[in-house]
Design an enzyme around this catalytic site. Sequence first.
Site, PDB file in Angstrom:
ATOM      1  N   CYS A  42      29.798 -16.852  16.083  1.00  0.00           N
ATOM      2  CA  CYS A  42      28.410 -16.386  16.229  1.00  0.00           C
ATOM      3  C   CYS A  42      27.784 -17.237  17.328  1.00  0.00           C
ATOM      4  CB  CYS A  42      27.661 -16.546  14.898  1.00  0.00           C
ATOM      5  SG  CYS A  42      25.905 -16.103  15.009  1.00  0.00           S
ATOM      6  N   HIS A  56      34.846  -7.145  19.619  1.00  0.00           N
ATOM      7  CA  HIS A  56      33.753  -6.399  20.267  1.00  0.00           C
ATOM      8  C   HIS A  56      34.280  -5.158  20.958  1.00  0.00           C
ATOM      9  CE1 HIS A  56      30.386  -9.268  19.825  1.00  0.00           C
ATOM     10  NE2 HIS A  56      31.367 -10.149  19.723  1.00  0.00           N
ATOM     11  N   GLU A 106      25.771  -4.771  15.315  1.00  0.00           N
ATOM     12  CA  GLU A 106      26.676  -5.820  14.841  1.00  0.00           C
ATOM     13  C   GLU A 106      27.432  -5.425  13.566  1.00  0.00           C
ATOM     14  OE1 GLU A 106      25.619  -9.857  14.502  1.00  0.00           O
ATOM     15  OE2 GLU A 106      24.276  -9.832  16.239  1.00  0.00           O
ATOM     16  N   CYS A 147      22.649 -10.680  20.499  1.00  0.00           N
ATOM     17  CA  CYS A 147      23.991 -11.034  20.021  1.00  0.00           C
ATOM     18  C   CYS A 147      24.671 -11.856  21.105  1.00  0.00           C
ATOM     19  CB  CYS A 147      24.796  -9.765  19.718  1.00  0.00           C
ATOM     20  SG  CYS A 147      26.452 -10.114  19.114  1.00  0.00           S
ATOM     21  N   GLY A 193      28.247 -10.874  21.721  1.00  0.00           N
ATOM     22  CA  GLY A 193      28.201  -9.537  22.337  1.00  0.00           C
ATOM     23  C   GLY A 193      27.868  -9.630  23.815  1.00  0.00           C
TER      24      GLY A 193
HETATM   25  N1  LIG Z   1      24.945 -12.425  16.204  1.00  0.00           N
HETATM   26  C1  LIG Z   1      26.157 -13.129  16.523  1.00  0.00           C
HETATM   27  C2  LIG Z   1      27.365 -12.273  16.324  1.00  0.00           C
HETATM   28  C3  LIG Z   1      27.740 -12.248  14.926  1.00  0.00           C
HETATM   29  C4  LIG Z   1      28.987 -11.489  14.840  1.00  0.00           C
HETATM   30  C5  LIG Z   1      29.129 -10.834  13.513  1.00  0.00           C
HETATM   31  N2  LIG Z   1      28.254  -9.684  13.379  1.00  0.00           N
HETATM   32  C6  LIG Z   1      30.553 -10.383  13.366  1.00  0.00           C
HETATM   33  O1  LIG Z   1      30.810  -9.680  12.392  1.00  0.00           O
HETATM   34  O2  LIG Z   1      31.383 -10.736  14.221  1.00  0.00           O
HETATM   35  C7  LIG Z   1      26.176 -13.737  17.889  1.00  0.00           C
HETATM   36  O3  LIG Z   1      25.120 -14.119  18.363  1.00  0.00           O
HETATM   37  O4  LIG Z   1      27.280 -13.866  18.465  1.00  0.00           O
END
Ligand SMILES: N[C@H](CCC[C@H](N)C(=O)O)C(=O)O
Length: 310
Positions: free
Chosen positions: A75, A164, A213, A222, A225
């Site tokens: 994250c 991703h 997400e 994200c 992301g």
């Molecule tokens: N918000 C996070 C990503 C969380 C990823 C999560 N949703 C997953 O299942 O990989 C970020 O800033 O990178």
Amino acid sequence: MLIEFTKMHGLGNDFMVIDLVTQRLHLTKELVALLGDRHLGIGFDQLLIVEPPSRPDVDFRYRIFNKDGSEVQQCGNGARCFARFVQARKLSFKQRIRVETASGIITLSTDDYGWVKVDMGKPKFEPDEIPFTPKTITKVQNSYRLNVDGTPVTLYVANMGNPHAVIKVDDVLTAEVEKLGKAIESHPAFPERVNVGFMQVMNNRHIRLRVYERGVGETQACGTGACAAVATGVREGWLDEGVDIRAQLYGGSLAIRWQEGYPVYMTGPATFVYEGVFSPEGLMAGAGLKFAPAQSSEEHRSDEGHPYHE
Ligand SMILES: N[C@H](CCC[C@H](N)C(=O)O)C(=O)O
């Protein structure tokens, strides 16, 4: 028993952060999901856990749970908050912090202005590294054609520690983020599910991005992301390599830099919102669930064990 926590966010991607170096808590999927509930609990996109390191060459272990209770590997916005949190709680006095995550070690560097730079590691693009395992792989250069509920979608795949999918769109504001994001997040071609980014290339140093997400839905920002999208853009020649690219998300902008053979670097803010305490017993009882307190120092790992590769 009361547990202290801090509410933080990275460009509106919001977190509950708990220090399990000086506190003990028996984490279960039910408790995480309850804490993440914006009516019954505290409410967050992700829960970030600070644990003692399991190896001598890192400062902390960093664990991440989505609001649905699923534990995930990385994250990015959370990593920036993690760095500022451990400094504020005086768990570390270093400006350069190494943390182990379920997907490897990342390095967090803070400056005197509150910004945090993170070495997010190298991106991976091979299908089995995502994992991306469609029945038949239809590849056009580096992109893939995937049938999503009868509609062919062209997407790119990247792993930033977490999976991703990146879709290039003409306008993020008209992209079908909710419909397509939801369908692709749990598409059988992604056996571990996937985060879905919608990227509009403004110029060779600027993208706009929305992310649906995994385990959460669309967030304000994200970090991983943004890293996956910029790495994809550089690889496709849409973005300049080795220089800061502005990744503009709803919640604000990150500076992302990448070139082939190097890690992705992400720089951005981390914001404290409030501090609080909660009673795990009270919360679970209020939801009609039974809470079992931690028996030993080992007990605060989640019931499902942890996805750490020793
Ligand atoms: N918000 C996070 C990503 C969380 C990823 C999560 N949703 C997953 O299942 O990989 C970020 O800033 O990178």
